[in-house]
Design a protein around this motif. Sequence first.
Motif, PDB file in Angstrom:
ATOM      1  N   THR A 128      -7.562   6.581  -6.767  1.00 28.09           N
ATOM      2  CA  THR A 128      -6.828   5.364  -6.452  1.00 28.09           C
ATOM      3  C   THR A 128      -5.994   4.988  -7.661  1.00 28.09           C
ATOM      4  O   THR A 128      -6.266   5.429  -8.786  1.00 28.09           O
ATOM      5  CB  THR A 128      -7.781   4.219  -6.080  1.00 28.09           C
ATOM      6  OG1 THR A 128      -8.719   4.023  -7.155  1.00 28.09           O
ATOM      7  CG2 THR A 128      -8.534   4.541  -4.795  1.00 28.09           C
ATOM      8  N   HIS A 162       0.841  -1.195   0.000  1.00 30.57           N
ATOM      9  CA  HIS A 162       0.000   0.000   0.000  1.00 30.57           C
ATOM     10  C   HIS A 162       0.876   1.246   0.000  1.00 30.57           C
ATOM     11  O   HIS A 162       1.906   1.294   0.687  1.00 30.57           O
ATOM     12  CB  HIS A 162      -0.878   0.069   1.259  1.00 30.57           C
ATOM     13  CG  HIS A 162      -1.811  -1.073   1.430  1.00 30.57           C
ATOM     14  ND1 HIS A 162      -3.028  -1.135   0.795  1.00 30.57           N
ATOM     15  CD2 HIS A 162      -1.717  -2.200   2.174  1.00 30.57           C
ATOM     16  CE1 HIS A 162      -3.629  -2.259   1.139  1.00 30.57           C
ATOM     17  NE2 HIS A 162      -2.864  -2.917   1.973  1.00 30.57           N
ATOM     18  N   VAL A 196      -1.044  -1.136  -4.485  1.00 31.59           N
ATOM     19  CA  VAL A 196      -2.130  -0.189  -4.680  1.00 31.59           C
ATOM     20  C   VAL A 196      -1.799   1.117  -3.977  1.00 31.59           C
ATOM     21  O   VAL A 196      -1.024   1.155  -3.018  1.00 31.59           O
ATOM     22  CB  VAL A 196      -3.470  -0.752  -4.165  1.00 31.59           C
ATOM     23  CG1 VAL A 196      -3.847  -2.006  -4.939  1.00 31.59           C
ATOM     24  CG2 VAL A 196      -3.396  -1.040  -2.667  1.00 31.59           C
ATOM     25  N   ARG A 225      -2.874   1.939  -9.373  1.00 36.15           N
ATOM     26  CA  ARG A 225      -2.128   0.679  -9.328  1.00 36.15           C
ATOM     27  C   ARG A 225      -0.706   0.920  -9.818  1.00 36.15           C
ATOM     28  O   ARG A 225      -0.483   1.640 -10.799  1.00 36.15           O
ATOM     29  CB  ARG A 225      -2.782  -0.374 -10.227  1.00 36.15           C
ATOM     30  CG  ARG A 225      -4.133  -0.856  -9.765  1.00 36.15           C
ATOM     31  CD  ARG A 225      -4.660  -1.956 -10.676  1.00 36.15           C
ATOM     32  NE  ARG A 225      -4.956  -1.450 -12.016  1.00 36.15           N
ATOM     33  CZ  ARG A 225      -4.272  -1.759 -13.109  1.00 36.15           C
ATOM     34  NH1 ARG A 225      -3.199  -2.544 -13.034  1.00 36.15           N
ATOM     35  NH2 ARG A 225      -4.616  -1.275 -14.293  1.00 36.15           N
ATOM     36  N   LEU A 277       3.121   4.349 -11.858  1.00 31.96           N
ATOM     37  CA  LEU A 277       1.702   4.023 -11.840  1.00 31.96           C
ATOM     38  C   LEU A 277       1.261   3.577 -13.232  1.00 31.96           C
ATOM     39  O   LEU A 277       1.726   4.109 -14.247  1.00 31.96           O
ATOM     40  CB  LEU A 277       0.885   5.244 -11.416  1.00 31.96           C
ATOM     41  CG  LEU A 277       1.165   5.790 -10.011  1.00 31.96           C
ATOM     42  CD1 LEU A 277       0.432   7.111  -9.812  1.00 31.96           C
ATOM     43  CD2 LEU A 277       0.768   4.783  -8.944  1.00 31.96           C
ATOM     44  N   GLY A 332       1.766  -4.350  -8.780  1.00 34.86           N
ATOM     45  CA  GLY A 332       0.538  -4.813  -8.148  1.00 34.86           C
ATOM     46  C   GLY A 332       0.222  -4.089  -6.860  1.00 34.86           C
ATOM     47  O   GLY A 332      -0.876  -4.250  -6.309  1.00 34.86           O
TER      48      GLY A 332
END
Length: 397
Positions: A261, A171, A269, A263, A221, A267
């Motif tokens: 949000t 995260h 987030v 990614r 990203l 992978g």
Amino acid sequence: MIQPQHEDATTAQKPPLRVGMIGYAFMGAAHTQGWLTAGRVFDLPRRPVLAALCGRDEATVRTVADRHGWATTETDWRVLVARDDIDIVDICTPGDSHAEIALAALAAGKHVLCEKPLANTVAEAEAMAEAAEAAHERGRLAMVGFNYRRVPALALARRMIAEGRLGTLRHVRLTYLQDWLVDPAFPLTWRLRKERAGSGALGDLGAHIVDLGQYLAGELLVGVSGLTRTFVTERPLPSDEPEAVDGRLGMVTVDDTALFTARFASGAVASFEASRFATGRKNSLRVELNGERGSLAFDLERLNELAYHDHTEPATHAGFRRILVTEPDHPYLDAWWPPGHGLGYEHTFVHQARDLVHAIADGRNPEPSFADGLQIQRVLAAVEESAEKDSAYTPID
């Protein structure tokens, strides 16, 4: 007040790097501080010289130049760019002029430092990145001014992540909150007009946290889902505009807040929040990264500290611990004060100048480059596109 630079004999013998700056307000003053101080604190291969300051109002720019120690002034940026006694053009203007000035400066054989975000559109940023790549082949370099990379605590966080202290990232959370637009009577300045600023909180604050998120994670990203809102849609016209009579209002054409949000390629987030309507928050930038082996957290209001949790320790005494980032082996700090004596916001611009001077002397692309700025511009554009589709939420019956 920033005082004119005084040089010792060793510094005076170094080849000069003659700076021409366009724009002299908030960012101009911050960049000036960086150029003035970097050579005093760090052993630089070239000597920054405040050669020329440019602004549209002749009397004001002369007053500012005298206060800060700039040798000469110009009122036309084209004249400054064409001068033979300028080595680097530092662009501290609103976003609508970044592309034109940077392209002209690179074509004139100057190095370029451009404030963030790189441009107002992806097309402008693409042209700037292409020009920077061609200029690099001729020995001229271009950098985007994302100064928060140069906070020692954040540079230390990047080092720790690169060393694997967090393991695989899961995260990443970043917020950048201010409140200077809460009052609906605040005037319709250039930052609230899309044709000048490109976007609102998204480009002004969101650009910083996009850059930081990718810098700290060490990867890019690859997808976003965004939401933007404008809370106050009309504001009084500034008093210096001819139309500003009888309380006339103008349309706000940028976002007041942006949330999205994202990614990463690995992978991991991420979540991002940028707002100029967070009541009580003046310049609150917070970062947290969680990995399989640990976590790091940072708060700009405590910018000499980094919070670190080592998840490999026994739970009986594990938890976040405070790292005071003032040791000489921490990034940038070998040239500053004894341990425990903290730095501030203005030092990020000193470190920015230091890094750019070294890159120019070494002939290597500085970081972040115009190519990096283009990639961030693409992220911002993707957030806007997602927000325009209004697909951030699934309706609940």
